[in-house]
Motif scaffolding. Structure first.
Motif, PDB file in Angstrom:
ATOM      1  N   LEU A  20       0.851  -1.174   0.000  1.00  0.00           N
ATOM      2  CA  LEU A  20       0.000   0.000   0.000  1.00  0.00           C
ATOM      3  C   LEU A  20       0.894   1.234   0.000  1.00  0.00           C
ATOM      4  O   LEU A  20       1.713   1.406   0.917  1.00  0.00           O
ATOM      5  N   PHE A  21       0.779   2.070  -1.015  1.00  0.00           N
ATOM      6  CA  PHE A  21       1.495   3.346  -1.064  1.00  0.00           C
ATOM      7  C   PHE A  21       0.528   4.487  -0.781  1.00  0.00           C
ATOM      8  O   PHE A  21      -0.601   4.496  -1.296  1.00  0.00           O
ATOM      9  N   VAL A  22       0.968   5.440   0.043  1.00  0.00           N
ATOM     10  CA  VAL A  22       0.198   6.637   0.359  1.00  0.00           C
ATOM     11  C   VAL A  22       1.055   7.848   0.009  1.00  0.00           C
ATOM     12  O   VAL A  22       2.189   7.978   0.483  1.00  0.00           O
ATOM     13  N   GLU A  23       0.517   8.733  -0.826  1.00  0.00           N
ATOM     14  CA  GLU A  23       1.196   9.979  -1.187  1.00  0.00           C
ATOM     15  C   GLU A  23       0.303  11.145  -0.775  1.00  0.00           C
ATOM     16  O   GLU A  23      -0.846  11.242  -1.216  1.00  0.00           O
ATOM     17  N   ILE A  24       0.823  12.009   0.078  1.00  0.00           N
ATOM     18  CA  ILE A  24       0.046  13.106   0.661  1.00  0.00           C
ATOM     19  C   ILE A  24       0.608  14.443   0.170  1.00  0.00           C
ATOM     20  O   ILE A  24       1.827  14.645   0.156  1.00  0.00           O
ATOM     21  N   THR A  25      -0.292  15.336  -0.227  1.00  0.00           N
ATOM     22  CA  THR A  25       0.087  16.684  -0.653  1.00  0.00           C
ATOM     23  C   THR A  25      -0.652  17.700   0.220  1.00  0.00           C
ATOM     24  O   THR A  25      -1.830  17.507   0.545  1.00  0.00           O
ATOM     25  N   SER A  26       0.064  18.773   0.597  1.00  0.00           N
ATOM     26  CA  SER A  26      -0.541  19.792   1.461  1.00  0.00           C
ATOM     27  C   SER A  26      -0.812  21.076   0.693  1.00  0.00           C
ATOM     28  O   SER A  26      -0.306  21.296  -0.411  1.00  0.00           O
ATOM     29  N   GLN A  27      -1.594  21.950   1.313  1.00  0.00           N
ATOM     30  CA  GLN A  27      -1.958  23.243   0.743  1.00  0.00           C
ATOM     31  C   GLN A  27      -0.731  24.084   0.403  1.00  0.00           C
ATOM     32  O   GLN A  27      -0.701  24.809  -0.594  1.00  0.00           O
ATOM     33  N   ASP A  28       0.313  23.965   1.230  1.00  0.00           N
ATOM     34  CA  ASP A  28       1.537  24.737   1.019  1.00  0.00           C
ATOM     35  C   ASP A  28       2.499  24.077   0.035  1.00  0.00           C
ATOM     36  O   ASP A  28       3.634  24.542  -0.143  1.00  0.00           O
ATOM     37  N   GLY A  29       2.066  22.974  -0.584  1.00  0.00           N
ATOM     38  CA  GLY A  29       2.876  22.336  -1.607  1.00  0.00           C
ATOM     39  C   GLY A  29       3.850  21.291  -1.107  1.00  0.00           C
ATOM     40  O   GLY A  29       4.687  20.793  -1.865  1.00  0.00           O
ATOM     41  N   HIS A  30       3.757  20.927   0.169  1.00  0.00           N
ATOM     42  CA  HIS A  30       4.630  19.886   0.704  1.00  0.00           C
ATOM     43  C   HIS A  30       4.075  18.505   0.350  1.00  0.00           C
ATOM     44  O   HIS A  30       2.855  18.333   0.231  1.00  0.00           O
ATOM     45  N   GLN A  31       4.980  17.544   0.215  1.00  0.00           N
ATOM     46  CA  GLN A  31       4.577  16.190  -0.156  1.00  0.00           C
ATOM     47  C   GLN A  31       5.258  15.168   0.737  1.00  0.00           C
ATOM     48  O   GLN A  31       6.386  15.382   1.214  1.00  0.00           O
ATOM     49  N   GLY A  32       4.571  14.059   0.951  1.00  0.00           N
ATOM     50  CA  GLY A  32       5.134  12.960   1.723  1.00  0.00           C
ATOM     51  C   GLY A  32       4.674  11.630   1.164  1.00  0.00           C
ATOM     52  O   GLY A  32       3.553  11.514   0.659  1.00  0.00           O
ATOM     53  N   MET A  33       5.532  10.644   1.238  1.00  0.00           N
ATOM     54  CA  MET A  33       5.225   9.312   0.735  1.00  0.00           C
ATOM     55  C   MET A  33       5.483   8.274   1.824  1.00  0.00           C
ATOM     56  O   MET A  33       6.523   8.310   2.486  1.00  0.00           O
ATOM     57  N   GLY A  34       4.558   7.360   2.011  1.00  0.00           N
ATOM     58  CA  GLY A  34       4.738   6.256   2.941  1.00  0.00           C
ATOM     59  C   GLY A  34       4.191   4.986   2.331  1.00  0.00           C
ATOM     60  O   GLY A  34       3.438   5.025   1.348  1.00  0.00           O
ATOM     61  N   PHE A  35       4.578   3.872   2.901  1.00  0.00           N
ATOM     62  CA  PHE A  35       4.071   2.606   2.378  1.00  0.00           C
ATOM     63  C   PHE A  35       4.048   1.560   3.477  1.00  0.00           C
ATOM     64  O   PHE A  35       4.719   1.685   4.502  1.00  0.00           O
ATOM     65  N   GLY A  36       3.238   0.545   3.251  1.00  0.00           N
ATOM     66  CA  GLY A  36       3.192  -0.632   4.101  1.00  0.00           C
ATOM     67  C   GLY A  36       3.077  -1.851   3.213  1.00  0.00           C
ATOM     68  O   GLY A  36       2.955  -1.727   1.985  1.00  0.00           O
ATOM     69  N   TYR A  37       3.113  -3.010   3.811  1.00  0.00           N
ATOM     70  CA  TYR A  37       3.117  -4.222   2.994  1.00  0.00           C
ATOM     71  C   TYR A  37       2.366  -5.344   3.701  1.00  0.00           C
ATOM     72  O   TYR A  37       2.109  -5.303   4.914  1.00  0.00           O
ATOM     73  N   VAL A  38       2.003  -6.359   2.926  1.00  0.00           N
ATOM     74  CA  VAL A  38       1.417  -7.586   3.450  1.00  0.00           C
ATOM     75  C   VAL A  38       2.069  -8.750   2.711  1.00  0.00           C
ATOM     76  O   VAL A  38       2.225  -8.699   1.487  1.00  0.00           O
ATOM     77  N   LEU A  39       2.442  -9.772   3.448  1.00  0.00           N
ATOM     78  CA  LEU A  39       2.951 -11.005   2.842  1.00  0.00           C
ATOM     79  C   LEU A  39       1.835 -12.035   2.869  1.00  0.00           C
ATOM     80  O   LEU A  39       1.258 -12.318   3.908  1.00  0.00           O
ATOM     81  N   ARG A  40       1.519 -12.568   1.716  1.00  0.00           N
ATOM     82  CA  ARG A  40       0.419 -13.508   1.540  1.00  0.00           C
ATOM     83  C   ARG A  40      -0.934 -12.808   1.712  1.00  0.00           C
ATOM     84  O   ARG A  40      -1.107 -11.697   1.240  1.00  0.00           O
ATOM     85  N   ALA A  41      -1.905 -13.395   2.377  1.00  0.00           N
ATOM     86  CA  ALA A  41      -3.265 -12.864   2.392  1.00  0.00           C
ATOM     87  C   ALA A  41      -3.355 -11.563   3.190  1.00  0.00           C
ATOM     88  O   ALA A  41      -2.657 -11.394   4.186  1.00  0.00           O
ATOM     89  N   GLY A  42      -4.253 -10.670   2.758  1.00  0.00           N
ATOM     90  CA  GLY A  42      -4.539  -9.467   3.517  1.00  0.00           C
ATOM     91  C   GLY A  42      -4.290  -8.161   2.798  1.00  0.00           C
ATOM     92  O   GLY A  42      -4.689  -7.101   3.288  1.00  0.00           O
ATOM     93  N   GLY A  43      -3.644  -8.190   1.647  1.00  0.00           N
ATOM     94  CA  GLY A  43      -3.318  -6.958   0.948  1.00  0.00           C
ATOM     95  C   GLY A  43      -4.546  -6.175   0.513  1.00  0.00           C
ATOM     96  O   GLY A  43      -4.586  -4.945   0.621  1.00  0.00           O
ATOM     97  N   LYS A  44      -5.574  -6.869   0.020  1.00  0.00           N
ATOM     98  CA  LYS A  44      -6.797  -6.182  -0.398  1.00  0.00           C
ATOM     99  C   LYS A  44      -7.491  -5.545   0.796  1.00  0.00           C
ATOM    100  O   LYS A  44      -8.056  -4.452   0.692  1.00  0.00           O
ATOM    101  N   ALA A  45      -7.457  -6.227   1.930  1.00  0.00           N
ATOM    102  CA  ALA A  45      -8.077  -5.672   3.136  1.00  0.00           C
ATOM    103  C   ALA A  45      -7.336  -4.431   3.606  1.00  0.00           C
ATOM    104  O   ALA A  45      -7.955  -3.436   4.027  1.00  0.00           O
ATOM    105  N   GLN A  46      -6.016  -4.463   3.547  1.00  0.00           N
ATOM    106  CA  GLN A  46      -5.229  -3.296   3.932  1.00  0.00           C
ATOM    107  C   GLN A  46      -5.578  -2.103   3.047  1.00  0.00           C
ATOM    108  O   GLN A  46      -5.775  -0.980   3.539  1.00  0.00           O
ATOM    109  N   TYR A  47      -5.666  -2.342   1.755  1.00  0.00           N
ATOM    110  CA  TYR A  47      -5.984  -1.259   0.834  1.00  0.00           C
ATOM    111  C   TYR A  47      -7.401  -0.737   1.066  1.00  0.00           C
ATOM    112  O   TYR A  47      -7.642   0.484   1.055  1.00  0.00           O
TER     113      TYR A  47
END
Length: 375
Positions: free
Chosen positions: A41-68
């Motif tokens: 799961l990748f998350v990219e966040i943008t703010s009003q002032d133009g700042h950006q941040g990227m984060g991610f998480g992962y799942v091994l085997r079952a559960g990825g669709k639930a996380q998303y």
């Protein structure tokens, strides 16, 4: 000065294929099938002032669709919020998912948002994440795991270890926990003989023993000067790990399979480990990780975060006690940048934030995406 606001959030569900199927003790004992991909799961966040941040998480085997899916539920609640308020936003997300609890998929979805917010905060300050948190070191000892899985002969394991060492990696880890304990002992002994007495060796049973088997195995290899024995019994057996940790010369390491800050605190409270192995994406991101690390430091524990070196390297750099970072090359294709390794250590990145940008190839592995807010 007016406060900043989150104006847009982009989510991506990525399926990263592995070069070949991966097997550990859970496969050898029939509990799981070989692993062929990593769900992210990748998350990219943008703010009003133009700042950006990227984060991610992962799942091994079952559960990825639930996380998303849980991330899809959470994202709208962050639009319009001040991205500086990271602990408060963590709590806000946790309360939105209160009925599904504060562990497992629920907090693993939160973790990707939390990491993106920390990435943005460091970038806003013009600092690397390690510098923002306050580093104790600019390089962290590293060991390789990917060369020691089952399905690999002991000769191949030794060759992989040599390759890792030639690439600047200090230690190596190999999998144990197959039904034939004697074969496990033979493989570990052969690796020690091949590498000599000075090279750090870690072994990982992936929860496949009962307490008595773990004790017999531990005593059989106590004279091999192993750095640790990892997950010898069930991840939730705090007392069993504590018993082994108190009665073996080789330290015990565990914690990677626990998916909340509170469950890892149990390992600290029970004195279950010499090496604590939290996984930031699994316990909800950087915010709970750093809180837990503070408790581990007070208890005098060594730290060895599980997997995801791309996130854990700056967090380990900010740990006051001894620590290791686990080297896995699996996630490298997701990013444009590479972590430098030399003299047995990963060099802590000096680029702003996490110092990562998503590769173009990752876009081709994306199976779902959503946007919230306005550009």
């Amino acid at each position: 000065m007016s406060q900043d606001k989150i104006t847009q959030i982009a989510l991506s569900h990525v399926l990263l294929p592995l070069p070949k199927p991966i097997s550990d003790a859970k496969v050898m004992t029939g509990v799981q099938k070989p692993m062929t991909e990593v769900s992210l799961l990748f998350v990219e966040i943008t703010s009003q002032d133009g700042h950006q941040g990227m984060g991610f998480g992962y799942v091994l085997r079952a559960g990825g669709k639930a996380q998303y899916a849980h991330a899809q539920d959470l994202a709208p609640f962050l639009i319009g919020e001040d991205p500086n308020d990271i602990p408060r936003l963590w709590e806000k997300m946790a309360w939105q998912g209160a009925s599904v609890g504060r562990c497992g998929v629920a907090v693993q979805a939160i973790g990707a948002f939390d990491t993106a917010l920390w990435d943005m905060k460091a970038k806003r300050a013009g600092l690397s994440l390690a510098k923002l948190l306050g580093p104790y070191r600019d390089a962290v000892p590293t060991y390789n795991t990917s060369g020691g899985y089952f399905g690999t002969s002991i000769e191949e394991v030794c060759a992989n270890a040599d390759r890792s060492r030639a690439n600047g990696i200090r230690g190596v880890k190999m999998k144990v926990g197959q039904p034939d304990v004697a074969e496990d002992i033979r493989r570990v002994t052969a690796l020690r003989k091949h590498l000599g007495d000075e090279v750090p060796i870690m072994i990982d049973a992936n929860q496949q023993w009962d307490r008595e088997t773990a004790m017999r195995f531990g005593r059989a290899v106590d004279d091999l000067s192993l750095t640790w024995i990892e997950e010898p019994v069930s991840a939730h057996d705090y007392e069993g790990h504590a018993w082994l940790n108190a009665n073996l010369d080789t330290p015990i390491a565990t914690g990677e399979m626990l998916s909340s800050q509170e469950s890892l605190q149990q390992l600290i409270d029970h004195r279950s480990v010499g090496f604590l192995q939290p996984d930031a994406p699994r316990i909800g991101g950087i915010t709970p990780f750093m809180s837990l690390a503070g408790e581990a430091a007070k208890a005098g524990l060594k730290l060895a975060p599980h997997f995801v070196m791309e996130i854990h390297l700056p967090l380990a750099a900010a740990y006051p006690g001894d620590c290791w970072v686990e080297h896995f090359e699996w996630l490298e294709p997701l990013f444009e940048e590479r972590i430098e390794i030399r003299d047995g250590c990963m060099q802590v990145p000096t680029r702003p934030g996490l110092g990562l940008s998503i590769s173009e190839q990752t876009r081709h592995w994306t199976v779902a995406s959503d946007r919230y807010g306005s550009a």
